[in-house]
Design an enzyme around this catalytic site. Structure first.
Site, PDB file in Angstrom:
ATOM      1  N   GLU A   1       0.853  -1.188   0.000  1.00 37.69           N
ATOM      2  CA  GLU A   1       0.000   0.000   0.000  1.00 37.69           C
ATOM      3  C   GLU A   1       0.886   1.235   0.000  1.00 37.69           C
ATOM      4  O   GLU A   1       2.113   1.133   0.129  1.00 37.69           O
ATOM      5  CB  GLU A   1      -0.935  -0.022   1.213  1.00 37.69           C
ATOM      6  CG  GLU A   1      -1.981  -1.110   1.107  1.00 37.69           C
ATOM      7  CD  GLU A   1      -2.983  -1.072   2.249  1.00 37.69           C
ATOM      8  OE1 GLU A   1      -3.971  -0.342   2.133  1.00 37.69           O
ATOM      9  OE2 GLU A   1      -2.759  -1.752   3.251  1.00 37.69           O
ATOM     10  N   ARG A  14      -1.392   9.368   1.396  1.00 35.08           N
ATOM     11  CA  ARG A  14      -2.821   9.633   1.179  1.00 35.08           C
ATOM     12  C   ARG A  14      -3.157  11.127   1.102  1.00 35.08           C
ATOM     13  O   ARG A  14      -4.038  11.522   0.333  1.00 35.08           O
ATOM     14  CB  ARG A  14      -3.642   8.993   2.305  1.00 35.08           C
ATOM     15  CG  ARG A  14      -3.660   7.510   2.189  1.00 35.08           C
ATOM     16  CD  ARG A  14      -4.420   6.842   3.288  1.00 35.08           C
ATOM     17  NE  ARG A  14      -4.301   5.408   3.070  1.00 35.08           N
ATOM     18  CZ  ARG A  14      -4.781   4.483   3.869  1.00 35.08           C
ATOM     19  NH1 ARG A  14      -5.423   4.819   4.961  1.00 35.08           N
ATOM     20  NH2 ARG A  14      -4.625   3.214   3.590  1.00 35.08           N
ATOM     21  N   ASP A  38     -17.118   9.296  20.828  1.00 37.21           N
ATOM     22  CA  ASP A  38     -17.679   9.279  22.187  1.00 37.21           C
ATOM     23  C   ASP A  38     -16.601   9.137  23.267  1.00 37.21           C
ATOM     24  O   ASP A  38     -16.625   9.837  24.277  1.00 37.21           O
ATOM     25  CB  ASP A  38     -18.675   8.116  22.347  1.00 37.21           C
ATOM     26  CG  ASP A  38     -19.796   8.183  21.325  1.00 37.21           C
ATOM     27  OD1 ASP A  38     -20.205   9.292  20.976  1.00 37.21           O
ATOM     28  OD2 ASP A  38     -20.246   7.114  20.883  1.00 37.21           O
ATOM     29  N   HIS A  74     -11.279   9.422   6.906  1.00 35.45           N
ATOM     30  CA  HIS A  74     -11.050   7.990   7.090  1.00 35.45           C
ATOM     31  C   HIS A  74     -10.511   7.652   8.478  1.00 35.45           C
ATOM     32  O   HIS A  74     -10.894   6.650   9.067  1.00 35.45           O
ATOM     33  CB  HIS A  74     -10.065   7.536   6.010  1.00 35.45           C
ATOM     34  CG  HIS A  74      -9.760   6.070   6.019  1.00 35.45           C
ATOM     35  ND1 HIS A  74     -10.745   5.113   5.865  1.00 35.45           N
ATOM     36  CD2 HIS A  74      -8.587   5.392   6.136  1.00 35.45           C
ATOM     37  CE1 HIS A  74     -10.182   3.907   5.889  1.00 35.45           C
ATOM     38  NE2 HIS A  74      -8.888   4.048   6.080  1.00 35.45           N
ATOM     39  N   ARG A 126      -0.961   8.612   9.190  1.00 38.74           N
ATOM     40  CA  ARG A 126      -0.799   7.181   9.467  1.00 38.74           C
ATOM     41  C   ARG A 126      -0.392   6.411   8.220  1.00 38.74           C
ATOM     42  O   ARG A 126      -0.968   6.602   7.144  1.00 38.74           O
ATOM     43  CB  ARG A 126      -2.123   6.611   9.997  1.00 38.74           C
ATOM     44  CG  ARG A 126      -2.095   5.121  10.209  1.00 38.74           C
ATOM     45  CD  ARG A 126      -3.392   4.642  10.817  1.00 38.74           C
ATOM     46  NE  ARG A 126      -4.526   4.842   9.950  1.00 38.74           N
ATOM     47  CZ  ARG A 126      -4.885   4.018   8.968  1.00 38.74           C
ATOM     48  NH1 ARG A 126      -4.177   2.927   8.715  1.00 38.74           N
ATOM     49  NH2 ARG A 126      -5.944   4.272   8.241  1.00 38.74           N
ATOM     50  N   HIS A 173      -9.038   9.506   3.062  1.00 33.36           N
ATOM     51  CA  HIS A 173      -8.673   8.433   2.125  1.00 33.36           C
ATOM     52  C   HIS A 173      -9.025   8.907   0.722  1.00 33.36           C
ATOM     53  O   HIS A 173     -10.129   9.386   0.491  1.00 33.36           O
ATOM     54  CB  HIS A 173      -9.443   7.152   2.470  1.00 33.36           C
ATOM     55  CG  HIS A 173      -8.848   5.927   1.860  1.00 33.36           C
ATOM     56  ND1 HIS A 173      -8.874   5.687   0.504  1.00 33.36           N
ATOM     57  CD2 HIS A 173      -8.193   4.876   2.415  1.00 33.36           C
ATOM     58  CE1 HIS A 173      -8.263   4.529   0.259  1.00 33.36           C
ATOM     59  NE2 HIS A 173      -7.839   4.018   1.405  1.00 33.36           N
TER      60      HIS A 173
HETATM   61  C1  SIN Z   1      -7.324   0.622   2.711  1.00 34.00           C
HETATM   62  O1  SIN Z   1      -7.532  -0.569   2.494  1.00 34.00           O
HETATM   63  O2  SIN Z   1      -7.023   1.415   1.828  1.00 34.00           O
HETATM   64  C2  SIN Z   1      -7.469   1.135   4.101  1.00 34.00           C
HETATM   65  C3  SIN Z   1      -6.433   0.567   4.954  1.00 34.00           C
HETATM   66  C4  SIN Z   1      -6.038   1.548   5.996  1.00 34.00           C
HETATM   67  O3  SIN Z   1      -6.688   2.553   6.178  1.00 34.00           O
HETATM   68  O4  SIN Z   1      -5.008   1.322   6.618  1.00 34.00           O
END
Ligand code: SIN
Length: 533
Positions: free
Chosen positions: A126, A290, A223, A349, A384, A244
């Site tokens: 990723e 991202r 919450d 996200h 992140r 995202h």
């Molecule tokens: C995704 O599958 O793109 C989300 C995974 C993540 O947010 O770490």
């Protein structure tokens, strides 16, 4: 005396329950921690809706861990620090990457199965990962993990799961420096109860529902963050919201995620003029961080006059088999991703910030712990790294329980100390006439999306601050206590996000200011955090 900064109704006959561990939230962090805690004592898990309702079940891409022999925790650490844009806590990241592989093996032992190829784990890649290190179960990794955890927890006689039980407020001693449990509301009976616990763990997830477009389900209303903040815990790094880039385009608030692993396997982005555009923005193309991809998409939409761009998966071999969940969901929206491109745009996200904790999950309030997205352990910094969130939930949840012996030994609750005369320190006074919780939600989400979203600047942030303040003051109770409490919580946390975003006069990771577009290491290599005094 036990006190609460309580926002609901308390009746004289409110029932009282005792437990060793009270865990609020039933995503991966809550349930994994519950399993660990059950080895030491009695555990109650509260979940606002059902065990099916969590962000965990929606996680697609996978869980990152350096378990491949050609990988190493150090390489994972480097990628995490790079993504975090200078603000990660290195010691916390070190814990994450070095303890992660063992925790992932435990997940496998309890039944979470990941895809294999030729007898070995099959890894995907990723954005911003230097190598393929993401374990996955096709494109429904979170659901596979969730089911394995739920099965284990349900079969465990030391764990009691209370569905439709919502955290109203935390209970503390007079000066709110010790937590004794929580006041809880059942949306089934409409009654409140008090859970007294030696160890209260917040694992309620993030704040995606603050925004008009989000991948998060309707339970993600901050919450735990709000309740901990009311009690005096610190909220840190709240300006860093991860958007995202590729969420299936639509007009509903919760929208379907198209996993980043799609781009990891060769998916490409095109604008509505048919131009592949990421080369203009980053040498990493579609696998740039991202925030970079999200801003690029926004820019392409603005310059081409479109509300979305296209994700092309047609060159991915057997895309419908590798991504069956995404394939099915696109088909439900009338799109065959093997034959046509998928319209996508960004959505909120992940909340990088949260309840500040150390690497043992301690919040600074005795007896109160936090883990998962609700916590800010410092592992994500300003942004992140993909697939580090599921990992964070299990690593730091387990670490809270590592200390169980000490927690349980020192925290004996003397029943005689528990008075029923809670000191109501009302923070929200609902007017009789004003805006309903449902209307306030729509207005808040639009404001946050337009002014506190992917691109921010001072005038918009101030406007948003004034709007949220006005909504807070005019919020009525409405008919449904749960919706009212969620709205108080979301407005509480929205104020913190806006204030943090106003203060940080630079751009970094998930926080981009068009009036301060540069990263400014000289002045801003620091964290913004808030305490409710
Ligand atoms: C995704 O599958 O793109 C989300 C995974 C993540 O947010 O770490």
């Amino acid at each position: 005396m036990i006190t609460t900064r309580y926002i609901g109704e308390l009746e004289p006959d409110t029932p009282l329950f005792f437990t060793d561990f009270l865990i609020v939230g039933s995503g991966i962090a809550g349930l994994f921690t519950a399993l660990k805690a059950s080895e030491h004592g009695r555990v109650v898990v509260l979940t606002k809706k059902t065990l099916k309702d969590s962000n965990t079940g929606l996680a697609q891409g996978g869980i990152a861990a350096a378990v491949h022999e050609a990988d190493s925790p150090f390489l994972h650490l480097e990628d995490t620090l790079e993504a975090g844009a200078g603000l990660c806590d290195i010691a916390a990241v070190d814990v994450l990457v070095s303890e992660g592989p063992a925790r992932v093996r435990e997940l496998m032992e309890i039944g979470a199965s990941f895809d294999m190829k030729d007898g070995n784990i099959s890894f995907t890649r990723e954005g911003a990962h230097g190598r393929a290190r993401v374990l996955h179960s096709a494109d429904a990794t979170g659901e596979v993990i969730r089911v394995a955890l739920v099965n284990k927890c349900i079969g465990n006689s030391n764990i009691e799961i209370k569905e439709h039980h919502c955290l109203v407020d935390l209970l503390g001693n007079d000066d709110l420096r010790t937590c004794h449990g929580a006041l809880v509301y059942s949306s089934i009976t409409g009654r409140s109860s008090v859970y007294i616990a030696r160890c209260t763990i917040i694992a309620t997830g993030g704040a995606g529902q603050l925004y008009q477009n989000t991948t998060n389900p309707d339970i993600a209303t901050a919450d735990g963050m709000a309740a901990a903040f009311r009690m005096g815990a610190e909220l840190a790094d709240m300006e860093f919201i991860q958007f995202h880039p590729t969420v299936l385009f639509g007009y509903e608030t919760q929208r379907f995620l198209i996993s980043e692993s799609v781009r990891g396997e060769g998916g490409k982005l095109y604008n509505n003029r048919g131009e592949r555009f990421m080369g203009k923005y980053s040498s990493m193309l579609e696998l740039a961080p991202r925030d970079v991809v999200s801003r690029a998409i926004l820019n392409e939409c603005n310059t081409t006059g479109s509300e979305f761009v296209y994700l092309d998966m047609r060159d991915i071999p057997a895309a419908s088999t590798r991504f069956p969940n995404i394939y099915r969901n696109c088909l439900l929206h009338g799109i065959d991703l093997e034959k046509e491109m998928v319209p996508v745009s960004p959505g909120a996200h992940y909340t990088m910030g949260g309840i500040k904790t150390n690497t043992r999950g301690e919040t600074g309030i005795t007896g109160l712990y936090a883990c998962g997205e609700a916590a800010c352990t410092g592992v994500h910094g300003a942004n992140r790294l993909a697939s580090n969130s599921l990992l964070e939930g299990i690593v730091f949840g387990a670490r809270i329980v590592d200390n169980a012996g000490e927690i349980l030994y020192h925290r004996h609750i003397n029943k005689d100390e528990i008075h029923r005369n809670f000191d109501h320190n009302w923070l929200h006074h609902p007017p009789l006439e004003g805006v309903s919780p449902a209307d306030a939600k729509g207005e808040m989400q639009a404001t946050m999306w337009n002014e506190v979203g992917i691109i921010r600047e001072q005038t918009g942030l101030k406007k948003a601050g004034a709007k949220i303040e006005q909504l807070y003051r005019s919020l009525t109770r409405g008919d449904d206590p749960l919706t009212y409490m969620e709205m108080v919580n979301m407005l509480t946390v929205a104020r913190v996000v806006i204030q943090a975003a106003l203060w940080r006069r630079e751009s970094r990771g998930g926080h981009f200011r068009s009036d301060y577009p540069q990263r400014d290491d000289l002045n801003w290599m620091k964290h913004v955090s808030f305490v409710n005094l």
